[in-house]
Scaffold this motif. Structure first.
Motif, PDB file in Angstrom:
ATOM      1  N   THR A 162       0.991  -1.152   0.140  1.00  0.00           N
ATOM      2  CA  THR A 162       0.190   0.138  -0.038  1.00  0.00           C
ATOM      3  C   THR A 162       0.887   1.396  -0.067  1.00  0.00           C
ATOM      4  O   THR A 162       0.668   2.163  -0.787  1.00  0.00           O
ATOM      5  N   LEU A 166       0.949   4.194  -2.762  1.00  0.00           N
ATOM      6  CA  LEU A 166       0.785   5.619  -2.517  1.00  0.00           C
ATOM      7  C   LEU A 166       1.814   6.659  -2.914  1.00  0.00           C
ATOM      8  O   LEU A 166       1.676   7.585  -3.512  1.00  0.00           O
ATOM      9  N   ALA A 285      -3.334  15.776  -0.986  1.00  0.00           N
ATOM     10  CA  ALA A 285      -4.162  14.467  -0.846  1.00  0.00           C
ATOM     11  C   ALA A 285      -3.224  13.416  -0.748  1.00  0.00           C
ATOM     12  O   ALA A 285      -2.950  12.671   0.236  1.00  0.00           O
ATOM     13  N   ALA A 286      -2.576  13.232  -1.839  1.00  0.00           N
ATOM     14  CA  ALA A 286      -1.289  12.290  -1.813  1.00  0.00           C
ATOM     15  C   ALA A 286      -0.153  12.516  -0.759  1.00  0.00           C
ATOM     16  O   ALA A 286       0.102  11.522  -0.447  1.00  0.00           O
ATOM     17  N   ASN A 288      -0.623  13.891   2.074  1.00  0.00           N
ATOM     18  CA  ASN A 288      -1.311  13.539   3.373  1.00  0.00           C
ATOM     19  C   ASN A 288      -1.290  12.089   3.394  1.00  0.00           C
ATOM     20  O   ASN A 288      -1.118  11.122   4.657  1.00  0.00           O
ATOM     21  N   ASP A 289      -1.655  11.411   2.480  1.00  0.00           N
ATOM     22  CA  ASP A 289      -1.918   9.972   2.511  1.00  0.00           C
ATOM     23  C   ASP A 289      -0.611   9.072   2.667  1.00  0.00           C
ATOM     24  O   ASP A 289      -0.460   8.241   3.576  1.00  0.00           O
ATOM     25  N   THR A 292       0.172   9.702   6.573  1.00  0.00           N
ATOM     26  CA  THR A 292      -0.568   9.132   7.425  1.00  0.00           C
ATOM     27  C   THR A 292      -0.120   7.709   7.395  1.00  0.00           C
ATOM     28  O   THR A 292      -0.045   7.027   8.475  1.00  0.00           O
ATOM     29  N   ALA A 293      -0.201   7.043   6.233  1.00  0.00           N
ATOM     30  CA  ALA A 293       0.475   5.764   6.070  1.00  0.00           C
ATOM     31  C   ALA A 293       1.564   5.404   6.828  1.00  0.00           C
ATOM     32  O   ALA A 293       1.737   4.156   7.573  1.00  0.00           O
TER      33      ALA A 293
END
Length: 333
Positions: A162, A166, A285-286, A288-289, A292-293
């Protein structure tokens, strides 16, 4: 002489009898050992299969290792990997084990009303068949072969994939941003969109119609449909603007230019500003993703965000029905 022969015969018979009893005992012990070993192998295989199913479906609420909210407050599911859930199996308390198995089987099958636990059975709209549900029950109530460790291994592998994906998405968003020439300022882009939309009289009229229908409670669906149809045109126009700013495909650019030229001046201005907002929002958004991941991965937490939707009306759940289901299925495991 005959008396001695008789004694020898009796002694031989006794010896043969002792040997027969010993052989029978040895065979029984060996056979029971084989049965125990075979059962252990079956349980281990079932639990290991369940470890993969758990990693793919359950860990976002119950944690990678099944310890749920007891290990981290961000997890909404209760702990499943606990000594209490395997105690009956380890102590060979078959009655208690059967009760526990059926409680978990029911919960996985039907979910829990008033909680984020959904029904997983295909009969209830879920994605798991009875075999996979039984395997999960085995994992929870036995941890055969230390299968929870397998669940963690699967979870780590899935999250590594994942994170890699990302990063690929982030690289793509960054390339699009760089090619577009737009700068990252969400507030500035939002302000530009609002100002340009004020110049689209048709858009404003459709929004006013929706607001009026909501207030009067008449013709709301029609008004919403009309606005949605108009906005659908903007979706295509925004993509055309992004193509014009970022693509090297001459054919795609030509098609995008034709679509852009067919729009009114007001629509073109709105589309340009919305395209700017979309590109920088996608990039942010990318970013932040990925952040966070990677934070959750480093903390040993599942990357998927815990479910928030509350389950309702599954299996017609009421206390009496739960009791009835458990009674009807007692001893079925």
């Amino acid at each position: 002489m005959s008396g001695q022969n008789t004694e020898k015969q009796i002694l031989a018979m006794v010896i043969l009898l002792v040997l027969s009893v010993a052989s029978l005992g040895a065979y029984t012990w060996f056979d029971n050992g084989r049965r125990t070993e075979a059962r252990s192998e079956i349980l281990t295989k079932d639990a290991e299969r369940a470890a993969w199913t758990f990693a793919n479906n359950c860990r976002e609420c119950h944690g990678n290792d099944g310890r749920g909210s007891e290990s981290d407050a961000s997890l909404v599911g209760p702990a499943l990997n606990t000594p209490n859930n395997t105690y009956a199996f380890l102590t060979d308390n078959q009655g208690q084990l059967a009760t526990l198995e059926n409680e978990f089987r029911y919960t996985i099958t039907c979910g829990r009303n008033g909680t984020p636990m959904p029904p997983w059975s295909t009969d209830q709209g879920g994605s798991l068949d009875g075999f996979k549900i039984d395997n999960l029950v085995t994992l929870i109530t036995t941890n055969a072969g230390n299968a929870w460790d397998k669940a963690v291994e699967h979870a780590v592998h899935l999250d590594e994939v994942t994170i890699e994906n990302l990063h690929i998405a982030l690289d793509a968003a960054k390339r699009t941003l760089e090619a577009s020439g737009w700068f990252v300022d969400i507030e500035a882009a939002e302000g530009a969109v609002a100002r340009s939309e004020s110049g689209d009289a048709q858009l404003l009229a459709l929004r006013d119609a929706v607001a009026a229908a909501e207030e009067s409670e008449e013709g709301l669906q029609e008004a919403q449909d009309a606005l949605a149809a108009y906005e659908k045109g903007y979706t295509a126009l925004v993509l055309a603007v992004i193509t014009l700013r970022t693509s090297d495909d001459s054919a795609a650019v030509a098609d995008a230019q034709a679509e852009f030229d067919a729009a009114s001046g007001a629509q073109q201005e709105v589309a340009v500003n919305r395209a700017w907002l979309k590109v920088i929002s996608d990039y942010q958004a990318a970013v932040n993703d990925v952040g966070t991941a990677e934070e959750r991965f480093a903390a040993g937490l599942p990357i998927p965000v815990p479910a928030t939707q509350v389950t309702a009306d599954t299996c017609g759940q009421v206390s009496a029905e739960l009791a009835g289901w458990l009674s009807a299925h007692s001893g079925s495991s």
